[in-house]
Design an enzyme around this catalytic site. Sequence first.
Site, mmCIF file in Angstrom:
data_model
loop_
_atom_site.group_PDB
_atom_site.id
_atom_site.type_symbol
_atom_site.label_atom_id
_atom_site.label_comp_id
_atom_site.label_asym_id
_atom_site.label_seq_id
_atom_site.Cartn_x
_atom_site.Cartn_y
_atom_site.Cartn_z
ATOM 1 N N SER A 190 0.718 -1.138 -0.090
ATOM 2 C CA SER A 190 0.012 -0.144 0.055
ATOM 3 C C SER A 190 0.852 1.521 0.013
ATOM 4 C CB SER A 190 -1.062 -0.036 1.169
ATOM 5 O OG SER A 190 -2.000 0.869 1.129
ATOM 6 N N ASP A 246 -8.130 -5.641 -6.103
ATOM 7 C CA ASP A 246 -7.821 -4.719 -5.282
ATOM 8 C C ASP A 246 -7.864 -3.243 -5.780
ATOM 9 O OD1 ASP A 246 -6.164 -3.087 -3.646
ATOM 10 O OD2 ASP A 246 -4.369 -4.256 -3.472
ATOM 11 N N ASP A 306 -9.660 -7.423 -0.993
ATOM 12 C CA ASP A 306 -8.367 -7.952 -1.749
ATOM 13 C C ASP A 306 -7.194 -7.146 -1.517
ATOM 14 O OD1 ASP A 306 -9.732 -9.953 -2.972
ATOM 15 O OD2 ASP A 306 -10.091 -8.817 -4.861
ATOM 16 N N HIS A 307 -7.358 -6.103 -1.118
ATOM 17 C CA HIS A 307 -6.174 -5.173 -0.728
ATOM 18 C C HIS A 307 -5.407 -5.363 0.586
ATOM 19 C CE1 HIS A 307 -3.484 -1.686 -0.426
ATOM 20 N NE2 HIS A 307 -4.036 -1.438 0.570
#
Length: 371
Positions: A190, A246, A306-307
């Site tokens: 991220s 994501d 999904d992230h």
Amino acid sequence: MIFSFCLKNMGQKRWLLFSLAIIACLLRFSSGRVEVLRLKSDDDGRPVYNHTLALTLVEYTSAVYMSDLSQLFTWTCERCNGLTKGFQVIEIIVDIEYCLQAYVGVAKDLNAIVIAFRGTQEHSIQNWISDLFWKQLDLNYPDMPDAMVHHGFYSAYHNTTVRPAVLGAVKRAKKIYGANISTIMVTGHSMGGAMAAFCGLDLIVNEGEENVQVMTFGQPRIGNADFASYYSLRVPNTFRITHDRDIVPHLPPYFYYFPRKTYHHFPTEVWVRDNFSNLVSTEKVCDNTGEDPTCCRSVWGTSISDHLRYFGVDMMCESWRQCNIVMGNEVERYSRKDSKGNIFLSQTVHSTETKTLSKTGVSSLEQEWLL
């Protein structure tokens, strides 16, 4: 009073859902299947994606989210096992002012220095994603004509306590392990992926390192096409892992009608797709444009879940609390604080002592750690 509080919370949730719905629609508009800019690169000898290395680095990236600094420092946390067993931490950096966390250490089985950056832990993931959509290209990357980046991504690495602490730890690790270090691997998830990219570029351009590998997970776009082109030439051994739908790799948006004015990913993307109710995953190594329309851009990027999970590994803190850390008395002698309250846990050795690694990656000396 309780009823009023509930109504306020309901209103906030509705506004958040409305914001995410708008973002999803705009992302759909920005992900059209059209030809993208072909970045300047050397196709000959492109680095080969290593699935086993990805499984290893995702564990290192997950571990940097641990809030118990004592367990992280001694590499005894619940995520400090598996493919990362035996890792030796050199430095942990916790920037309290900007809620950042990173560590530097040596993976003896890889004969490599590993640098890992934590993703955002500020407020909530939903709010951070909402803010991410509106980030503007507002900073010229130094000594890179026409290359633009977002100042927040750039500053998180370059203008905080993180950069000097990381570079200092890299120097110490190389002094300890000497010629046995063959590479530097930089990773992050991220926002941590954005910091990892800037760190990898910094190590090559400003620190003169030659063998640097970068692998990020769920990384947002951080610059325009000129920056992506420059980055891919200087740090060719880079892989951006994206997971199915994501949402974060779709942000800030790529608008194909304005390819020179919009954000643009650098290569190489590896798109991991879930099949058969997440029991089987497939991996696709994408092209060298950075914006392959047949990879993650081919689907709606709408998933937060999904992230937060890559290769079945959690990519978040144990709980979502702003900059929460725990540190036991047993590691206090290794810690120091600066005037702003930022925390550093450091391990060093006698200058006369040099670590050597065997072919199997086993240390030939028992190391005495000193403050």
